[in-house]
Write an enzyme that holds these catalytic residues in place. Structure first.
Site, PDB file in Angstrom:
ATOM      1  N   GLU A   1     -11.151   0.592  -3.593  1.00  0.00           N
ATOM      2  CA  GLU A   1     -11.384   0.464  -2.443  1.00  0.00           C
ATOM      3  C   GLU A   1     -11.965   1.566  -1.652  1.00  0.00           C
ATOM      4  OE1 GLU A   1      -7.630  -0.987  -0.303  1.00  0.00           O
ATOM      5  OE2 GLU A   1      -8.631  -1.066   1.531  1.00  0.00           O
TER       6      GLU A   1
ATOM      7  N   SER B   1       0.865  -1.222  -0.024  1.00  0.00           N
ATOM      8  CA  SER B   1      -0.054  -0.057  -0.083  1.00  0.00           C
ATOM      9  C   SER B   1       0.795   1.185   0.073  1.00  0.00           C
ATOM     10  CB  SER B   1      -0.884   0.009   1.221  1.00  0.00           C
ATOM     11  OG  SER B   1      -1.749   0.924   1.329  1.00  0.00           O
TER      12      SER B   1
ATOM     13  N   ASN C   1     -10.060   5.210   0.878  1.00  0.00           N
ATOM     14  CA  ASN C   1     -10.503   5.791   2.324  1.00  0.00           C
ATOM     15  C   ASN C   1     -11.664   6.687   2.524  1.00  0.00           C
ATOM     16  OD1 ASN C   1      -7.265   5.061   2.530  1.00  0.00           O
ATOM     17  ND2 ASN C   1      -8.553   4.185   3.992  1.00  0.00           N
TER      18      ASN C   1
ATOM     19  N   ASP D   1      -7.078   3.029  -3.382  1.00  0.00           N
ATOM     20  CA  ASP D   1      -7.901   3.017  -2.031  1.00  0.00           C
ATOM     21  C   ASP D   1      -8.071   4.640  -1.745  1.00  0.00           C
ATOM     22  OD1 ASP D   1      -9.051   2.479   0.366  1.00  0.00           O
ATOM     23  OD2 ASP D   1      -7.180   1.844   1.508  1.00  0.00           O
TER      24      ASP D   1
ATOM     25  N   LYS E   1      -0.907  -0.929  -4.498  1.00  0.00           N
ATOM     26  CA  LYS E   1      -1.987  -0.123  -4.326  1.00  0.00           C
ATOM     27  C   LYS E   1      -1.657   1.389  -3.937  1.00  0.00           C
ATOM     28  CE  LYS E   1      -4.823  -0.132   0.163  1.00  0.00           C
ATOM     29  NZ  LYS E   1      -5.444  -0.730   1.238  1.00  0.00           N
TER      30      LYS E   1
ATOM     31  N   LYS F   1      -2.973   5.263  -2.670  1.00  0.00           N
ATOM     32  CA  LYS F   1      -4.080   5.929  -2.240  1.00  0.00           C
ATOM     33  C   LYS F   1      -4.538   6.984  -3.093  1.00  0.00           C
ATOM     34  CE  LYS F   1      -4.108   3.691   1.998  1.00  0.00           C
ATOM     35  NZ  LYS F   1      -5.066   3.148   2.626  1.00  0.00           N
TER      36      LYS F   1
ATOM     37  N   GLY G   1      -4.190  -4.401   5.784  1.00  0.00           N
ATOM     38  CA  GLY G   1      -3.334  -4.316   7.017  1.00  0.00           C
ATOM     39  C   GLY G   1      -3.475  -3.216   7.639  1.00  0.00           C
TER      40      GLY G   1
ATOM     41  N   LYS H   1      -9.662  -7.476   7.462  1.00  0.00           N
ATOM     42  CA  LYS H   1      -8.997  -7.279   8.471  1.00  0.00           C
ATOM     43  C   LYS H   1      -9.459  -7.401   9.705  1.00  0.00           C
ATOM     44  CE  LYS H   1      -7.290  -2.510   6.540  1.00  0.00           C
ATOM     45  NZ  LYS H   1      -7.368  -1.075   6.380  1.00  0.00           N
TER      46      LYS H   1
ATOM     47  N   ASP I   1     -13.574  -1.779   2.645  1.00  0.00           N
ATOM     48  CA  ASP I   1     -12.988  -1.977   3.733  1.00  0.00           C
ATOM     49  C   ASP I   1     -13.433  -1.409   5.226  1.00  0.00           C
ATOM     50  OD1 ASP I   1     -10.865  -1.400   5.578  1.00  0.00           O
ATOM     51  OD2 ASP I   1      -9.476  -0.477   4.374  1.00  0.00           O
TER      52      ASP I   1
END
Ligand code: OSB
Ligand code: MG
Length: 377
Positions: A222, A144, A199, A197, A170, A172, A299, A271, A247
């Site tokens: 993600e 990541s 978030n 990802d 991956k 961000k 993770g 996770k 996630d």
């Protein structure tokens, strides 16, 4: 799926909790902030058969999840550890039920459960991988990569990880740092396995921007939307060709069931901390396998404790996509286990020794400890 052979009962004498501060090798930036030091809680379950170790994967600030380290410390010291010590004699599979009266605080519960599980498995000489149902002895290693200064710096960072052998990248993303960053990585490295990802940084209003990512043939996107946006994720999925992976939203097996029923997720990031423990993680794995939905192991910048446990989990047969299972050195120059995880030929080994299969480096543990408390009955 093979049913888990129960682990033995342990007699719990004390729970030792520590807050650790581990410096990161480089700052880790996501859509919700930058971390330079990993603040984490390490749990030692002291039983009549020896110690077991667990890790509470909260961050110092409640930006990824509502949980955060000081909150976890409070609930662990005042409610969760006392509840287990009150029961005194317990099987690891009973931990979730005993702690169930406390609402939420899943990362805190997961850390305690892992410590009890490690102690129980060490006492019978069985590895966590064997116990969970691991089907391989090594797992493919993805990495990541945080948001960098600019797309050129991102290309440099990704190139270095590819050079180390990581088999999946991956990156961000956040609004304003999505299309150009992804394009730069695709242009520089061609058809590598690549995913993004967010978030939770977007809303359904951003669907047109997110659809621009379709041209990059990503493995998945993600968590584009908020934790509780199950319906909006289902709507967004109808507007994207890129598979939507959840996630933050998958906080339990029940949440996974809801997401699958609603069509909110085509892929699930599992996770253990976020869902309340490795047993709940296996339940989600089993559900996803039954539904034909791929999963992968996420993770949380784990130390060698959580890293060993994640490798065991990621060895289950439904983990068909590479996880955020990287070498310890991706985050830390010094870890708290004697043999930190390494990447070999793009893979991380699943530990085979009793319990977690790693030993604690007592000096490192001591050096990184900033707070400690031993709780007894
Ligand atoms: O969203 O997967 C995430 C780290 C902290 C909090 C949330 C996330 C992450 C990562 C890093 O992406 C995963 C890792 O430990 O390698
Ligand atoms: Mg994520």
């Amino acid at each position: 799926m093979p049913l888990l052979q129960p682990a033995p009962v342990v007699t719990l004498d004390a729970v030792e909790l520590r807050v650790l501060h581990l410096p990161l090798v480089s700052p880790f930036t996501t859509s919700f902030g930058t971390e330079t030091v990993r603040e984490v809680i390490v749990v030692a379950a002291e039983t009549s058969d020896g110690r077991g170790w667990g890790e509470v994967v909260t961050s110092a600030e409640p930006f990824y999840s509502s949980e955060y380290t000081q909150g976890a410390w409070d609930v662990l010291t005042r409610f969760l550890a006392p509840a287990l010590l009150e029961r005194r004699t317990l099987a690891p599979e009973e931990v979730g039920g005993i702690l169930g009266r406390v609402v939420g605080h899943r990362m805190a519960k997961a850390g305690l459960e892992l410590a009890v599980l490690d102690a129980a498995l060490r006492s019978e000489g069985r590895s966590l991988g064997q116990y969970l149902g691991a089907a391989t002895d090594r797992v493919p290693s993805g990495v990541s990569v945080g948001i960098q200064r600019d797309p050129a710096a991102l290309v440099d960072a990704v190139g270095a990880y590819l050079g180390e052998g990581y088999v999946r990248i991956k990156i961000k993303i956040k609004p304003g740092r999505d299309i150009d960053d992804t394009a730069a990585v695709r242009d520089a490295f061609g058809a590598i396995p690549l995913q993004v990802d967010a978030n939770s940084a977007y809303t359904l209003q951003d669907a047109d921007t997110l659809a621009e990512l379709d041209r990059f043939d990503l493995l998945l996107i993600e968590q584009p939307l908020q934790e509780d946006d199950l319906v909006d994720h289902a709507t967004l999925a109808t507007r994207l060709r890129t598979p939507v992976c959840l996630d933050e939203s998958i906080v339990s097996d029940k949440a996974a069931a809801d997401a699958l029923a609603l069509g909110s997720a085509a892929i699930i990031n599992i996770k253990a901390g976020r869902v309340g423990g490795y047993l709940e993680a296996v339940a989600i794995h089993d559900r996803a396998v039954a539904a034909g939905v791929p999963v992968w192991c996420g993770g949380m910048l784990e130390t060698g404790i959580g890293r060993a446990a994640n490798a065991a989990l990621a060895a289950l047969p439904g983990f068909t996509l590479p996880g955020d299972i990287s070498a310890s050195a991706r985050f830390y120059t010094r870890d708290i286990v004697t043999e930190p995880a390494v990447i070999e030929d793009g893979h991380v080994r699943v530990p085979t020794g009793p319990g977690l299969g790693v030993e604690i480096d007592a000096a490192a543990l001591e050096d990184f400890t900033v707070r400690r408390e031993r709780i007894t009955r």
